[in-house]
Structures are given as C-alpha cells and as structure tokens.
Design a protein around this motif. Structure first.
Motif: not given
Length: 122
Positions: A1-3, A23, A25-27, A75-76
């Motif tokens: 899931q990507v945010q 920011t 959020s991803a694998r 992670k930005t």
C-alpha cells in the motif's frame, strides 16, 4: 500500500520561502512529482525527481527558485521554495509513480497526496 502525505504549507509574504515535504510510505522506491493547482486553474507540473535522485525536472516558472531533494532516511521528498511570488499560491500535491515515464505529465502518477495549501501574499 502506498501513501503520500504532504506537509509544510502555509502563508508567507512575497519573497519569502517555504519548504514542503512529501512523506512516502511504500514498499518500493517511487518516482515523485510535485504539482500545484490554483483556484479556477488546471493542475500543473512543478518539479519531479526520479527514484534514483539522478533525474530532476522543473517547470520553467519555478526553475532557479525551487529545489527538489529526497531524504531516503526520512523517506521524504522535499520541495524548497524560495523567492515566492503571489502567483505561486496554490494547493501543492506530491504524486508517486512506480513506472515513471513522462515526469511532467500528471497521468504518469498512480498515487497522490491530499495536498497542502501555499498562500503567498503580495
């Protein structure tokens, strides 16, 4: 899931600076673009950076004033905006793309943040 979550918007006087952060959020690593949309206008490209950090693109309207950078530890992907003008006022969005392609085109991007408001007063 990507945010993707933008932060750092606000009100600033003309000539001032703001720093936006996206920011991620991803694998997996994403190519990131920044876009903006002013009231009554279409969403337009601002800047983009490939997932390696090597390929960077700017709209002519912001070149020399805005700088995009990424901090993999945090992670930005940040957008440093300098010498701001009233015409820079808009909602700023970050967007992510797995495959890349045309970084200046919004259809390239599968994932979008909710946006952050930037207002530059004269």
């Amino acid at each position: 899931q990507v945010q993707l979550v933008e932060s750092g918007g606000g009100l600033v006087q003309a000539g001032g600076s703001l720093r936006l952060s996206c920011t991620v959020s991803a694998r997996t690593q994403l190519n990131i673009g920044w876009f903006r949309q002013a009231p009554g206008a279409d969403r337009e490209f601002v800047a983009a950076m490939g997932w390696t950090g090597d390929n960077i693109y700017y709209a002519d309207s912001v070149k020399g004033r805005f700088v995009v950078s990424r901090d993999d530890a945090k992670k930005t992907v940040d957008l440093q905006m300098n010498t701001l003008k009233p015409e820079d006022s808009a909602i700023y969005y970050c967007a992510g793309s797995l495959m890349g392609g045309r970084p200046r085109v919004e259809q390239t991007y599968e994932y979008w943040g909710q946006g952050t408001q930037v207002t530059v007063s004269a």
